[in-house]
Design an enzyme around this catalytic site. Structure first.
Site, short mmCIF file in Angstrom:
data_model
loop_
_atom_site.label_atom_id
_atom_site.label_comp_id
_atom_site.label_asym_id
_atom_site.label_seq_id
_atom_site.Cartn_x
_atom_site.Cartn_y
_atom_site.Cartn_z
CG MET A 169 37.31 49.37 32.62
SD MET A 169 38.84 50.35 32.72
CE MET A 169 39.64 49.58 34.13
CB SER A 257 42.75 29.43 42.05
OG SER A 257 43.23 28.26 41.42
CE LYS A 259 40.51 37.68 40.80
NZ LYS A 259 41.93 38.05 40.89
NE ARG A 268 32.20 47.88 39.11
CZ ARG A 268 32.69 48.20 40.30
NH1 ARG A 268 32.97 47.24 41.18
NH2 ARG A 268 32.90 49.45 40.64
CD GLU A 331 41.55 35.39 34.80
OE1 GLU A 331 41.32 36.58 34.52
OE2 GLU A 331 42.13 35.06 35.85
NE ARG A 333 49.20 34.63 33.81
CZ ARG A 333 49.99 34.86 34.86
NH1 ARG A 333 51.06 34.11 35.05
NH2 ARG A 333 49.72 35.81 35.71
#
Length: 486
Positions: A169, A257, A259, A268, A331, A333
């Site tokens: 992560m 859309s 951010k 990331r 996105e 989902r």
């Protein structure tokens, strides 16, 4: 170095109450440790430390850490085992002080729970500094004494699993692309003969008719990957597996859309679901847990480009349902919809998906707990009981029909990817959307957006990506492998 625990005094005389390892060391140095502690002022509070030098030739530096009350157990109000949490915190603080002294090895007092002590040490020392020239000194924690070595080793494996998720992560998105993520996980699983890893390319994703997943991936120059892991730990390879599904957006710009730029670098870690799920399977394999597990991770980037999804576009998921993409930043989902449809191919004992899905989850619970939406009380109970032991908590959220209506009332398609009341109950409408792609009777959706990173809330984790709730997933698998449910 040596880290020793001391309990807070229950009497007013303020005499230090050592753990058995602390008592033994104090005898070894003819009572000097106790004498020095009493000279240093008031008794040690929970998580606070004192350092002593030159007490013993084998341990030039000894850190004494406060463990809080001796018999702290499960705290019903906090929904965790307070004694275990106290040990994790104290040991992490002690080990970091040894690291600051640039001592390469530390022996750790098991403090009555060697697994919790090992978790505190290994989690507390972890830091992502792969790309820095100047690194902190590496400290190797070891168990002090010979008792409880099996529990210590188990704690090390649990913590290393979470650290793997933290590593994936934290790494920059140009280092962990979809293919590099898949290859890193494959390499971690290479040594296990009962694990098969399939790195599925875009052509395979197309043949599976995963139109929702592909619609997100097409905006990026990085090709998508569908990572599929089969761990056959069960006595019978035909036993119904537990299927884990993890959202793997290796960078999320929001797409068209877009951010806001401030804080976008943290995206990331939008593959945190895939990172925790894959790390949990690596850990289950290392522990040789007797259960079959399948891990599925749809991996891609969500980028703005001439090919990207546009607000209002309609895409078709694997099960034939059409989805109106009203917000390209919802996105995750879309990836999960197709992966959940695919998960139903395996006659699963249970399907658990994990995703950094909604900012609304962070608003609702902050970093205190992972939100769990589930259609199965049996599944919820196992996850909840696992989280009490790990201290990495879960909290049940509603899957009401109330929210389903908000995603199925859609002008152009079967479902919209956002609820019609926009911000209201955003985590709940996201879960309701996923439910439209699930027919399994034991399914849970874990929204981990709130627990994605750590500022200072979990004292035994440094600042940065948290890798939560990897240990809870592992403990859940361990409990499931002991459970006779069919």
């Amino acid at each position: 170095g040596l880290v020793l625990g001391v309990y807070s005094s229950e009497k007013d005389d303020g005499a230090a109450q050592f753990t058995s390892a602390g008592d033994a060391f104090d005898r070894l140095v003819s009572g000097k440790l106790r004498a020095l502690l009493s000279l240093c002022g008031p008794p040690l509070k929970k998580g606070k430390t004192r350092i002593f030098h030159g007490l013993h030739q084998d341990f030039p530096s000894v850190v004494v850490v406060g463990l809080g009350k001796k018999n702290a157990g499960i705290n019903e109000q906090e929904n965790w085992n307070e004694g275990k949490e106290n040990i994790r915190t104290a040991v992490a603080v002690g080990c970091r002080q040894i690291q600051d002294l640039e001592i390469p090895c530390v022996e750790v007092d098991p403090c009555g729970d060697a697994q919790a002590a090992a978790e505190g040490a290994v989690l507390g020392l972890h830091e992502y500094n792969e790309l820095k020239q100047k690194k902190k000194p590496v400290v190797t924690p070891q168990l002090h004494g010979r008792a409880e070595s099996e529990a210590w080793q188990k704690g090390v494996i649990y913590a290393e699993g979470q650290n793997l998720a933290r590593y994936l992560m934290e790494a920059p998105a140009n280092y962990i692309t979809p293919i590099k993520f898949a290859e890193h996980v494959e390499q971690k699983l290479r040594s296990f003969s009962n694990v098969k890893v399939h790195i599925r390319p875009e052509s395979w994703i197309t043949t599976q008719e995963m139109g929702a997943f592909l619609s997100v991936a097409k905006g990026s120059a990085e090709p998508p990957i569908f990572l599929e892991i089969h761990y056959s730990g069960g006595a019978n390879t035909n036993d119904s597996p537990l299927v884990f599904v993890g959202k793997g957006v290796t960078f999320d710009s929001g797409g068209i859309s877009l951010k806001p730029s401030s804080g976008m670098d943290a995206m990331r870690a939008d593959m945190g679901g895939a990172a925790t799920v894959c790390s949990a399977i690596v850990t289950a394999a290392a522990l040789n847990l007797p259960l079959n597990i399948i891990g599925l991770a749809p991996l891609c980037e969500n980028m703005p480009s001439g090919k990207a999804n546009k607000p209002g576009d309609v895409v078709r998921a694997k099960n034939g349902k059409t989805i109106q993409v009203d917000n390209t930043d919802a996105e995750g989902r879309l990836l999960l919809a197709d992966a959940l449809c695919y998960a139903h191919n395996f006659n699963a004992r249970a399907i658990v998906n994990v995703a950094t899905l909604t900012g609304a989850m962070d608003v609702a619970l902050g970093s205190a707990a992972t939100g769990v939406f589930t259609n199965s009380s049996w599944l919820w109970t196992h996850l909840y009981e696992a989280s009490i032991l790990t201290g990495d908590r879960v909290w049940r959220m509603p899957l009401f029909e109330h929210y389903t209506k908000q995603v199925t009332d859609c002008p152009l398609a079967d479902v919209s990817n956002i609820g019609k009341y926009s911000r209201a109950g955003g985590a709940c409408t996201a879960a309701a959307f996923l439910k439209e792609f699930v027919t399994a009777s034991h399914w849970a959706h874990l929204d981990i957006a709130g627990v994605m990173s750590n500022k200072d809330e979990v004292p035994y984790l440094r600042k940065g990506m948290a890798g939560r709730p990897t240990r809870t997933l592992v403990e859940f698998v361990a409990r499931l492998s002991q459970d006779g449910h069919n």
